[in-house]
Design an enzyme around this catalytic site. Structure first.
Site, PDB file in Angstrom:
ATOM      1  N   ASP A   1      55.490  41.530  23.206  1.00 45.36           N
ATOM      2  CA  ASP A   1      55.634  41.318  24.644  1.00 45.36           C
ATOM      3  C   ASP A   1      57.095  41.498  25.052  1.00 45.36           C
ATOM      4  O   ASP A   1      58.003  41.048  24.362  1.00 45.36           O
ATOM      5  CB  ASP A   1      55.163  39.906  24.987  1.00 45.36           C
TER       6      ASP A   1
ATOM      7  N   GLU B   1      56.827  45.268   3.664  1.00 45.12           N
ATOM      8  CA  GLU B   1      56.584  44.537   2.415  1.00 45.12           C
ATOM      9  C   GLU B   1      55.097  44.264   2.198  1.00 45.12           C
ATOM     10  O   GLU B   1      54.666  43.998   1.076  1.00 45.12           O
ATOM     11  CB  GLU B   1      57.317  43.193   2.437  1.00 45.12           C
TER      12      GLU B   1
END
Length: 564
Positions: free
Chosen positions: A230, A279
């Site tokens: 956002d 990751e």
């Protein structure tokens, strides 16, 4: 002969093998169709009139069968709900009105079992005033380390009675609110680019970055497949918080780089976040809500070491006009190609008037409209615009209820409105409630199947006729058009993939392009046009008549052909 949009086969239930195939698909996000769920208004499981996570979970098979790839959930975090959850008090907790963390976990697991991915909203520009950090900042007073995590400043004027600068809130009025200090005296001011209940974080403070990297890991460990960010163009403010030197600043938004929006420093944040995301296995993604002056600046957010997608607001704001649409399409594809990111296409969301209503009105009224317009015209154009959008290379977003052809509810009584911008002068128009009315599932019932206890915003009397139940199995319905379009798109490799279109010669007001064995023709005019027959009709948003190698395409209609 006449061709109806029901030419495509109905989708078949997803098998375990199909789910596994979806889960393994590499670069799934490049051509994904992502469905936005506004949790308040999707499905209510406990009869309190408010949608919730368990309600969403119960409707996941509907989304699977609709044919989307992923579900984006607007905020469901713990919040006082001053701005419908975009004022977050605790980023690691579910608001009780929506359920619990266990409900979130079950929803994510069920979605994955159905071959759907889950993207959650992240709100990093500001918190709620009820966030523990902000409450501590107020309590500890001026000069405290806690205040450095937000933008606190002394006011101007002889007694500090004026805001620190001339910035204006997106919701109207000054972007600053003065606090009462612990000793009861008028004190410092804090920055809030949105509602006063939404103080902006100071991203220059290292604790803010540390906190959000931890929040990312929390939800990634929960199994989410990505984040919609956002106000992704916010967070970083120009050094010294300089005056803008202009009033009516909202008119400048989207036209220029502002001292509080689209600052280059945001990209350093996203490079750090990308390292975290990479990751994790499973191709998790970031999606930016970035309002920028140009699509070229939007492309900065999706460079290879930053985010994966960014909403194409230039496209969303384009009227139903062939020349305008072609310009935006070309410019979008040209901007995204150098950074290797997919284009995105979106027609509606929780912040703008639904496109069935925007297209029902004359051009130039903006993206928040309080006029019903010509509903029949709006729906016809909306259906055609959807087929055009789904034919373009890249990823597409669908806002809940648009597959039902829902119009905006433009006549909500003032006393039921909840959009904070509605109650502040000179801000956004404040009519976002009209696109947030709970969607209808059944022909009858207190809330047309939304739940047993009514709905938090009143639904129109004709909502039952637009419900999922009423439209299912009707070959002329908008729902079946979406189902067919998404089934065709998933079945054909030349839809969604790639980064270019081959434009074909077409009459004025008509867009025609080829992508492999696929041809799309969109007539944006108010009259029927004659085009060549490009092959076999796959799908059309209206009736198409073919005679002697020519096709008569009705006004405001899009047709998909295959030459193979």
């Amino acid at each position: 002969m006449s061709q109806q949009h029901s030419a495509a086969p109905a989708p078949t239930p997803t098998t375990d093998a199909a789910v596994a195939t979806v889960a393994r698909r590499r670069d799934w996000w490049r051509d994904a169709v992502i469905y936005q769920v506004y949790p308040r208004s999707f499905a209510d499981s406990n009869g309190d009139g408010m949608g919730d996570l368990e309600g969403i979970r119960s409707r996941l098979p509907y989304l699977r069968d609709l044919g989307v790839d992923a579900v984006w959930l607007s905020p469901f975090y713990a919040s006082p709900q001053a701005d419908a959850g975009y004022d977050v008090a605790d980023y690691r907790a579910v608001d009780p009105m929506f359920g619990t963390l266990l409900d979130a976990d079950a929803l994510i697991r069920d979605a994955h079992g159905l071959g759907l991915r889950i993207i959650v909203d992240l709100v990093p520009n500001h918190s709620s005033e009820q966030h523990e950090w902000f409450k501590r900042a107020l309590a500890e007073g001026p000069g405290s380390p806690s205040r450095d995590r937000y933008h606190f400043r002394p006011g101007k004027g002889a007694n500090g009675e004026l805001p620190p600068n001339d910035w204006e809130s997106i919701f109207g009025g000054p972007a600053w609110t003065r606090v009462t200090e612990p000793d009861g005296t008028p004190g410092e001011w804090y920055l809030h680019l949105f509602a006063p209940e939404q103080p902006d974080f100071n991203w220059e403070h290292p604790a803010v970055g540390d906190e959000f990297r931890s929040i990312l890991r929390f939800w990634l460990d929960m199994g989410v497949d990505g984040f919609r960010i956002d106000v992704a163009h916010g967070m970083v403010k120009a050094e010294g918080l300089p005056d803008l030197g202009s009033h009516e600043q909202l008119k400048l938004l989207g036209n220029d780089v502002m001292p509080f929006f689209d600052q280059d420093g945001v990209h350093d944040i996203y490079r750090q976040w990308r390292l975290i995301l990479d990751e994790y296995s499973g191709e998790r993604i970031f999606v930016a809500e970035a309002w920028t002056p140009t699509v070229e600046r939007t492309a900065n957010y999706v460079r290879p070491d930053e985010l994966h997608q960014a909403f194409n607001f230039q496209y969303l704001g384009t009227h139903w006009d062939a020349e305008e649409l072609r310009t935006v399409i070309d410019r979008t594809l040209d901007a995204m190609r150098p950074v290797g990111a997919p284009a995105t296409w979106v027609l509606s969301n929780h912040d703008v008037t639904r496109h069935a209503t925007r297209f029902a009105n004359p051009a130039g009224l903006g993206t928040q409209i309080r006029l019903a317009g010509d509903r029949e015209l709006g729906l016809r154009r909306a259906r055609a615009a959807t087929l055009l959008m789904l034919a373009l290379p890249g990823s597409a977003y669908v806002y809940q209820g648009e597959e039902l052809g829902l119009p905006d509810v433009v006549d909500l009584p003032d006393e039921v409105r909840q959009d904070p911008a509605y109650f502040r002068g000179a801000g956004q128009d404040g009519f976002r409630d009209g696109c947030r009315v709970p969607i209808p599932w059944t022909r009858e019932g207190s809330s047309y199947g939304f739940g047993d206890g009514g709905s938090w915003l009143p639904q129109p009397a004709d909502w039952g006729g637009l419900s999922v139940e009423a439209q299912t199995g009707d070959p002329g319905s908008t729902l079946e058009l979406y189902r067919s379009a998404l089934a065709v798109r998933r079945d054909r490799a030349d839809l969604g993939a790639g980064d270019a279109v081959e434009w074909l010669r077409a009459p004025e007001g008509v867009l025609a392009f080829r992508r492999g064995e696929f041809v799309c023709v969109a007539n944006t005019t108010g009259e029927s046009v004659t085009t060549p027959v490009y092959g076999r009709v796959l799908l059309a948003s209206g009736e198409v008549e073919e005679t002697a190698g020519e096709a008569k395409v009705p006004a405001d209609t899009t047709v998909w052909w295959t030459t193979g």
